[in-house]
Design a protein around this motif. Sequence first.
Motif, PDB file in Angstrom:
ATOM      1  N   ARG A  93      -0.224 -22.681 -19.433  1.00 43.63           N
ATOM      2  CA  ARG A  93      -1.003 -23.311 -18.618  1.00 43.63           C
ATOM      3  C   ARG A  93      -0.960 -24.841 -19.161  1.00 43.63           C
ATOM      4  O   ARG A  93      -1.253 -24.272 -20.460  1.00 43.63           O
ATOM      5  N   ALA A  94      -1.351 -25.643 -18.295  1.00 42.51           N
ATOM      6  CA  ALA A  94      -0.927 -26.905 -18.855  1.00 42.51           C
ATOM      7  C   ALA A  94      -3.087 -27.389 -20.116  1.00 42.51           C
ATOM      8  O   ALA A  94      -2.806 -27.817 -20.788  1.00 42.51           O
ATOM      9  N   ASP A  95      -3.283 -26.921 -19.394  1.00 44.82           N
ATOM     10  CA  ASP A  95      -5.376 -26.699 -20.258  1.00 44.82           C
ATOM     11  C   ASP A  95      -4.863 -25.882 -21.291  1.00 44.82           C
ATOM     12  O   ASP A  95      -5.828 -26.066 -21.766  1.00 44.82           O
ATOM     13  N   PRO A 115       5.914 -31.662 -19.249  1.00 44.89           N
ATOM     14  CA  PRO A 115       4.865 -31.438 -18.963  1.00 44.89           C
ATOM     15  C   PRO A 115       5.536 -30.642 -16.970  1.00 44.89           C
ATOM     16  O   PRO A 115       6.378 -31.532 -16.451  1.00 44.89           O
ATOM     17  N   GLN A 117       5.217 -30.176 -13.122  1.00 48.65           N
ATOM     18  CA  GLN A 117       4.629 -30.686 -11.878  1.00 48.65           C
ATOM     19  C   GLN A 117       5.013 -30.402 -10.971  1.00 48.65           C
ATOM     20  O   GLN A 117       6.050 -30.344 -10.475  1.00 48.65           O
ATOM     21  N   PRO A 118       3.958 -29.542  -9.525  1.00 46.12           N
ATOM     22  CA  PRO A 118       4.924 -28.666  -8.539  1.00 46.12           C
ATOM     23  C   PRO A 118       5.236 -30.496  -7.712  1.00 46.12           C
ATOM     24  O   PRO A 118       6.633 -30.280  -6.889  1.00 46.12           O
ATOM     25  N   GLN A 122       0.903 -34.918  -7.793  1.00 46.30           N
ATOM     26  CA  GLN A 122       0.120 -33.824  -8.999  1.00 46.30           C
ATOM     27  C   GLN A 122      -0.348 -33.455  -9.800  1.00 46.30           C
ATOM     28  O   GLN A 122       0.803 -33.195 -10.815  1.00 46.30           O
ATOM     29  N   PRO A 123      -1.125 -32.826 -10.453  1.00 44.41           N
ATOM     30  CA  PRO A 123      -1.189 -32.782 -12.018  1.00 44.41           C
ATOM     31  C   PRO A 123      -0.333 -31.691 -12.173  1.00 44.41           C
ATOM     32  O   PRO A 123       0.063 -30.568 -11.336  1.00 44.41           O
ATOM     33  N   ALA A 124      -0.003 -31.811 -13.605  1.00 43.47           N
ATOM     34  CA  ALA A 124       1.079 -30.970 -14.325  1.00 43.47           C
ATOM     35  C   ALA A 124      -0.118 -29.558 -14.109  1.00 43.47           C
ATOM     36  O   ALA A 124      -1.112 -29.632 -14.881  1.00 43.47           O
ATOM     37  N   LYS A 125       0.175 -28.423 -13.753  1.00 41.71           N
ATOM     38  CA  LYS A 125      -0.213 -26.958 -13.879  1.00 41.71           C
ATOM     39  C   LYS A 125       0.702 -26.056 -15.122  1.00 41.71           C
ATOM     40  O   LYS A 125      -0.225 -25.277 -15.453  1.00 41.71           O
ATOM     41  N   ARG A 126       1.203 -26.367 -15.424  1.00 46.79           N
ATOM     42  CA  ARG A 126       1.898 -25.745 -17.043  1.00 46.79           C
ATOM     43  C   ARG A 126       2.585 -26.640 -17.478  1.00 46.79           C
ATOM     44  O   ARG A 126       2.432 -28.151 -17.478  1.00 46.79           O
TER      45      ARG A 126
END
Length: 171
Positions: A93-95, A115, A117-118, A122-126
């Motif tokens: 996870r990116a966080d 990163p 991104q979907p 949109q921001p990166a999730k992974r």
Amino acid sequence: AAAALARENAGLNGAEARTTIVNGDVARGFRALGLPPFDWAISNPPFFDDPAALRAPAEGKLGAWMADDGLTAWAGFLLKAVREGGRIVIIHRADRLADILSLLSPKAGSFAIRPIQPYADQPAKRVVVQAIKTGKAPLRLLPPLILHDRAGAKHSPQAEAILRGEAGLGF
């Protein structure tokens, strides 16, 4: 079950002769496997180690989503699994990027981060993080991998090329 699935996958891909599947426990550490360190260790650790942070997934996915031993145990395992100069690659996870860097940095460096991104807006999730054990090169933040575009195709051209084995992640 995961080892059986991996063996089946190796068979379907004609890779049985060059594949060894070993059952182990991350909490016991890499040394418990009795194996020499590798050139590469690639991992997709469970994304959650706090049951309060996640609604319970379907029973069959619990082990893949929820870590009994957190990211600290996974990082320690991976650091022992590679020789000096060996590569560690983690998707997570990116966080949790700061945690990953903090846990690996005492013994690894030369980080490259891609990163995921979907969509471009949109921001990166992974993130995919590559580290070199004992590496000293500066951190590199690579361009993002955009998984989908809004043109209607299932995947972006870049993601499709990676999925088909026509391109790599560019580390």
